[in-house]
Design an enzyme around this catalytic site. Structure first.
Site, short mmCIF file in Angstrom:
data_model
loop_
_atom_site.label_atom_id
_atom_site.label_comp_id
_atom_site.label_asym_id
_atom_site.label_seq_id
_atom_site.Cartn_x
_atom_site.Cartn_y
_atom_site.Cartn_z
N GLY A 31 0.81 -1.22 0.00
CA GLY A 31 0.00 0.00 0.00
C GLY A 31 0.83 1.26 0.00
O GLY A 31 2.02 1.24 -0.27
N GLU A 35 3.81 5.81 -8.10
CA GLU A 35 4.01 5.48 -9.53
C GLU A 35 4.75 4.16 -9.73
O GLU A 35 4.57 3.50 -10.74
CB GLU A 35 4.76 6.61 -10.23
CG GLU A 35 3.86 7.72 -10.72
CD GLU A 35 2.82 7.25 -11.75
OE1 GLU A 35 3.18 6.47 -12.63
OE2 GLU A 35 1.66 7.66 -11.63
N HIS A 37 4.40 1.39 -7.93
CA HIS A 37 3.36 0.35 -7.88
C HIS A 37 2.51 0.39 -9.15
O HIS A 37 2.16 -0.64 -9.72
CB HIS A 37 2.44 0.58 -6.67
CG HIS A 37 3.12 0.48 -5.34
ND1 HIS A 37 3.27 1.56 -4.50
CD2 HIS A 37 3.68 -0.56 -4.69
CE1 HIS A 37 3.89 1.19 -3.39
NE2 HIS A 37 4.15 -0.10 -3.47
N GLY A 147 8.77 -5.49 -8.53
CA GLY A 147 9.69 -4.46 -8.97
C GLY A 147 11.14 -4.83 -8.74
O GLY A 147 11.48 -5.46 -7.72
N GLN A 153 14.52 -9.36 -3.30
CA GLN A 153 13.18 -9.95 -3.10
C GLN A 153 12.69 -10.61 -4.40
O GLN A 153 12.14 -11.72 -4.37
CB GLN A 153 12.22 -8.84 -2.67
CG GLN A 153 10.76 -9.24 -2.70
CD GLN A 153 9.88 -8.13 -2.18
OE1 GLN A 153 9.82 -7.92 -0.97
NE2 GLN A 153 9.19 -7.41 -3.05
P1 AMP Z 1 5.96 -2.53 -1.48
O1 AMP Z 1 4.59 -1.96 -1.40
O2 AMP Z 1 7.05 -1.56 -1.14
O3 AMP Z 1 6.09 -3.86 -0.78
O4 AMP Z 1 6.20 -2.86 -3.02
C1 AMP Z 1 5.30 -3.63 -3.74
C2 AMP Z 1 5.88 -3.93 -5.09
O5 AMP Z 1 6.14 -2.71 -5.78
C3 AMP Z 1 7.22 -4.68 -5.01
O6 AMP Z 1 7.30 -5.64 -6.05
C4 AMP Z 1 8.22 -3.57 -5.23
O7 AMP Z 1 9.45 -4.00 -5.76
C5 AMP Z 1 7.48 -2.70 -6.21
N1 AMP Z 1 8.02 -1.34 -6.19
C6 AMP Z 1 8.12 -0.52 -5.11
N2 AMP Z 1 8.72 0.64 -5.46
C7 AMP Z 1 9.00 0.54 -6.78
C8 AMP Z 1 9.64 1.40 -7.74
N3 AMP Z 1 10.11 2.60 -7.39
N4 AMP Z 1 9.75 0.97 -9.01
C9 AMP Z 1 9.29 -0.26 -9.37
N5 AMP Z 1 8.68 -1.11 -8.52
C10 AMP Z 1 8.54 -0.73 -7.25
#
Ligand code: AMP
Length: 286
Positions: A31, A35, A37, A147, A153
Site C-alpha cells: 500500500g 508510480e 506500484h 519491482g 526480493q
Molecule cells: P511494497 O509496497 O514496497 O512492498 O512494493 C510492492 C511492489 O512494488 C514490489 O514488487 C516492489 O518491488 C514494487 N516497487 C516498489 N517501489 C518501486 C519502484 N520505485 N519501481 C518499481 N517497482 C517498485
C-alpha cells in the site's frame, strides 16, 4: 472494482476470472501506492485480462524495532488510485485472517537470502516468502509482477516459485524514479525536506558508479568507496551496506566480470532506503 477482505471470496473471484480463459495478473503491495506500484499495475494490465492488487502491510517481514507501526497506511486513497487505474480486484486482508492462531509454517529460501538485506534484517525474507506463497495460493494468478526496486526480493520469489512448483510466472519490472533519480518508495513520504535532499545521493552515487564501470573500472573496492564517500558527503547517513553482486546468484564480486548489480541500503533519519542499478561487465582491457 471488487474490494475483498475474505480469503475464500478472493480465491473464488480469481478462479471465476480464470474460468472463461482469462489471464489473471497479481500485483502484491504493502500500500501507500505510488508510480512505482502503478507501473506494475500497468504491466499487469498490458499482459492480463484481470488485474488483482493486494494491499497488506505484512507484520512477519518486519523485525523488532523496525517501522511496522510507522509504515504509511492510506487504504482509502489507495483504493481510489486502483479504481482509476482500472484494477479489477483489491485484496485487503487483516493480519488476523492471514495469520490465525496456530499458524506454524514458514517458507525459507536459503542462499539468496543470506547477504544484502537478509544480513541486516534476519527473518525478513522468510516473512516475505511466506506471505507471497500464501498470496499465490489465495490468488492463483498466471502472472505476478514485482519491482526490481527490491531486487533481492524479486530473485528470492522467483526461486521460491521455482522450488515449490508454483505455476505463477514471476515478471520483474524496472525501477521507477523521481525526476531527480530517487527510487520511488512508500517510505520516501516519511523523509523530512533535509533528508529528502540527502536521499538523492543514493541514486546519484549508483549512477556515477555505473558510469565508472562502463568506462572500464573493474576495481570493486574503489567503486564501493566512491559510492560511500558521495553518500556520506550528503550528510548524516548510516550506510547499512553497499555491495556489487552477481546479478543471478547475488554473490559478492571482487572483479566485475559478469552481469552485476550494485545494491545498497542506507538509513536516513528513521527511514531505511534501498536502491540498486544493473551493470554489465566492462569490455576487456586492450
Ligand atoms: P511494497 O509496497 O514496497 O512492498 O512494493 C510492492 C511492489 O512494488 C514490489 O514488487 C516492489 O518491488 C514494487 N516497487 C516498489 N517501489 C518501486 C519502484 N520505485 N519501481 C518499481 N517497482 C517498485
Amino acid at each position: 472494482m471488487q474490494v475483498l477482505k475474505d480469503i475464500d471470496d478472493c480465491r473464488r473471484a480469481v478462479l471465476e476470472a480464470r474460468k472463461t480463459g482469462g489471464v489473471v495478473g497479481l500485483v502484491p503491495t504493502m500500500g501507500a501506492l505510488h508510480e512505482g506500484h502503478l507501473s506494475l499495475v500497468r504491466a499487469a494490465e498490458s499482459r492480463c485480462d484481470f488485474t488483482a492488487v493486494t494491499i497488506f502491510v505484512n507484520p512477519t517481514q518486519f523485525g523488532e524495532g523496525e517501522d511496522f507501526d510507522a509504515y504509511p497506511r492510506r487504504l482509502e486513497a489507495d483504493l481510489a488510485v486502483c479504481r482509476s487505474a482500472g484494477v479489477d480486484l483489491v485484496f485487503t486482508p487483516t493480519a488476523a485472517a492471514m495469520y490465525p492462531p496456530g499458524v506454524s509454517t514458514r517458507v525459507h529460501v536459503s542462499g539468496l537470502t543470506e547477504g544484502l538485506c537478509g544480513a541486516d534484517r534476519p527473518g525478513h525474507f522468510d516473512g516475505v516468502a511466506t506471505v507471497v506463497a500464501k498470496l499465490f495460493n489465495i490468488l492463483p494468478a498466471q502472472l505476478a509482477f514485482f519491482g526490481e526496486k527490491d531486487y533481492q526480493q524479486l530473485l528470492v520469489i522467483r526461486r521460491m516459485a521455482r522450488d515449490l512448483n508454483i505455476p505463477t510466472e514471476i515478471v520483474g519490472c524496472p525501477i521507477v524514479r523521481e525526476a531527480d533519480g530517487l527510487a520511488m518508495s512508500s517510505r520516501n513520504a516519511r523523509l523530512s525536506p533535509a533528508e529528502r535532499r540527502q536521499a538523492v545521493s543514493l541514486s546519484r552515487s549508483l549512477f556515477a558508479a555505473r558510469d565508472r564501470i562502463a568506462s572500464g573500472s573493474r576495481d570493486v573496492g574503489a567503486v564501493i568507496s566512491e559510492i560511500c564517500i558521495e553518500i556520506l558527503r550528503a550528510g548524516r547517513t548510516d550506510i547499512q551496506y553497499v555491495d556489487i553482486v552477481d546479478a543471478t546468484t547475488l554473490e559478492s564480486l571482487e572483479v566485475i566480470d559478469r552481469p552485476a548489480r550494485i545494491c545498497l541500503a542506507v538509513r536516513i533519519g528513521g527511514c531505511r532506503l534501498i536502491d540498486n542499478v544493473a551493470v554489465d561487465s566492462p569490455p576487456a582491457a586492450t
